[in-house]
Design an enzyme around this catalytic site. Structure first.
Site, PDB file in Angstrom:
ATOM      1  N   LYS A   1       0.800  -1.419   0.082  1.00 22.95           N
ATOM      2  CA  LYS A   1       0.371  -0.417   0.161  1.00 22.95           C
ATOM      3  C   LYS A   1       0.372   1.269   0.249  1.00 22.95           C
ATOM      4  O   LYS A   1       0.528   2.113  -0.437  1.00 22.95           O
ATOM      5  CB  LYS A   1      -0.987  -0.137   1.156  1.00 22.95           C
ATOM      6  CG  LYS A   1      -2.425  -0.963   0.599  1.00 22.95           C
ATOM      7  CD  LYS A   1      -2.926  -1.261   1.960  1.00 22.95           C
ATOM      8  CE  LYS A   1      -3.744  -1.914   1.596  1.00 22.95           C
ATOM      9  NZ  LYS A   1      -5.691  -1.755   2.228  1.00 22.95           N
TER      10      LYS A   1
ATOM     11  N   LYS B   1      -4.581  -8.871  -6.283  1.00 20.18           N
ATOM     12  CA  LYS B   1      -5.403  -8.980  -5.772  1.00 20.18           C
ATOM     13  C   LYS B   1      -7.072  -8.488  -5.915  1.00 20.18           C
ATOM     14  O   LYS B   1      -6.290  -7.130  -6.471  1.00 20.18           O
ATOM     15  CB  LYS B   1      -4.801  -8.619  -3.875  1.00 20.18           C
ATOM     16  CG  LYS B   1      -6.572  -9.388  -3.028  1.00 20.18           C
ATOM     17  CD  LYS B   1      -5.697  -9.162  -1.747  1.00 20.18           C
ATOM     18  CE  LYS B   1      -6.348  -7.591  -1.067  1.00 20.18           C
ATOM     19  NZ  LYS B   1      -6.708  -7.253   0.034  1.00 20.18           N
TER      20      LYS B   1
ATOM     21  N   LYS C   1     -10.716  -3.044  -3.055  1.00 19.93           N
ATOM     22  CA  LYS C   1     -11.784  -2.255  -3.735  1.00 19.93           C
ATOM     23  C   LYS C   1     -11.839  -0.638  -3.791  1.00 19.93           C
ATOM     24  O   LYS C   1     -12.018   0.197  -4.105  1.00 19.93           O
ATOM     25  CB  LYS C   1     -12.809  -2.070  -2.572  1.00 19.93           C
ATOM     26  CG  LYS C   1     -12.023  -1.920  -1.297  1.00 19.93           C
ATOM     27  CD  LYS C   1     -13.112  -1.420   0.042  1.00 19.93           C
ATOM     28  CE  LYS C   1     -13.304  -2.517   1.041  1.00 19.93           C
ATOM     29  NZ  LYS C   1     -12.016  -2.589   1.589  1.00 19.93           N
TER      30      LYS C   1
END
Ligand code: AQP
Length: 332
Positions: A111, A194, A197
């Site tokens: 991230k 992956k 969202k």
């Protein structure tokens, strides 16, 4: 009765990955366990997110929980920031967690991306808050997707080290509960990434609120290859996109991926994709319809969440007080 805790971030519209990796399982578990399911809004602010979007997402996640079958009379549904003990214990555990342990967390690396200097302290310390979420409730089992396994292992390490440092059995050691199929649903654009969202590309995922037309388009555009499907799932080892679509089908249909390969053996994606589309629509349409109904009465959603937070607070309070006492704080 054994206790379960899990949560989802209101960082966007929930995806098929969230559903297959987490939510669907949670619904089954509420029949046999004391389940707490949280909307982890404090985790969601570790990445940039507009306040208005966050507020909308929180209601949307609450509605999605219920539309998927979580029943507030069986499970405790609540918002993380409504129970201050999460932040309090999160800080305390952060003070007991070596930076070396946090440096190994792959989620932070993924991230934070290339520019780690710009990542927030909250993103780095995320696993300590997650450990607090779980340990506050003396949780036995944490149902999660494969991606969260490392954080649950860290939670166990933190619990174990605090218990032994203070020679106390302050925290129950939780175990991850990971499904065999559907534990890792991948992006429709890249089978090695992956489904997420917060991926910038909406075409990388199927959202639980996507309408029929959008589902048709997304599956049509999903990346694949020109080879026919084999009769053995193991032969898809080097075809991640094909593997992912077969896994989605299997997971929604409640079959093994091997069985799906046998059914579609020798077929091209021009045949398999329409079958997958039909199945996705059949399973998601009732959910998205129910989400819309539930969102039309936010007051009712808020009442359920308030009740949930009251119960969660009651359960969390003894663990927090105990931890404060053991750490040497003076009671008010
Ligand atoms: N692709 C996935 N396949 C299977 N399970 C998944 N989960 C998420 N994506 C997949 C599971 O959903 C639960 C909640 O996830 P989260 O909202 O706390 O954060 P996340 O794991 O980081 O999920 P996202 O969708 O990728 O969110 P963003 O984009 O905000 O980071 C977990 O149990 C997770 O395993």
């Amino acid at each position: 009765m054994k206790r379960i805790f899990s949560g989802l971030q209101p960082s966007g519209v929930l995806t098929l990955g969230n559903y297959l990796g987490a939510l669907r399982r949670w619904v089954e578990l509420q029949e046999s366990y004391d389940c707490l399911y949280c909307i982890v809004d404090m985790h969601a602010i570790t990445m940039p997110l507009e306040p208005t979007a966050l507020r909308e997402n929180i209601y949307e996640v609450a509605a999605t929980y219920m539309a998927c079958g979580l029943d507030p009379s069986k499970s405790t549904l609540f918002i993380q920031s409504h129970v201050a003990a999460h932040a309090e214990l999160g800080w305390m555990l952060g003070c007991k967690t070596p930076m070396g342990w946090l440096n190994r967390m792959t989620q932070f690396k993924d991230k934070a991306g290339k520019d780690k200097e710009k990542a927030s302290l909250g993103l780095y310390g995320y696993p300590c808050l997650q450990a607090a979420d779980i340990l506050l409730y003396q949780t036995h089992l944490v149902p999660v997707g494969e991606d969260q396994k490392q954080h649950i292992e860290l939670t166990r390490d933190i619990a174990q080290s605090v218990n032994s440092a203070y020679n106390a059995s302050l925290f129950t050691l939780p175990e991850p509960l990971i499904s065999e199929i559907g534990a890792r649903i991948m992006s429709l654009r890249d089978g090695n990434k992956k489904m997420s969202k917060s991926d910038p590309s909406d075409f990388s995922r199927i959202n639980l609120r996507d309408d029929t037309d959008l589902i048709v388009q997304k599956i049509k555009k999903a990346r694949t290859d020109a080879e026919p499907l084999p009769d053995n799932f193991d032969q898809l080892a080097d075809r991640p996109e094909a593997r992912n679509l077969i896994t989605i089908y299997a997971s929604l249909q409640g079959q093994t991926p091997q069985k799906v390969c046998e059914t579609f053996s020798g077929q091209l994606f021009s045949i398999f994709k329409p079958a997958l589309t039909e199945l996705v629509i059949e399973k998601l349409e009732p959910i998205s319809h129910r989400i819309n109904e539930l969102l039309s009465d936010k007051g009712e959603l808020a009442r359920h969440l308030k009740k949930g937070a009251e119960r969660a607070e009651e359960l969390a309070s003894p663990t927090l007080r105990n931890a404060q006492n053991i750490f040497g704080f003076v009671a008010r």
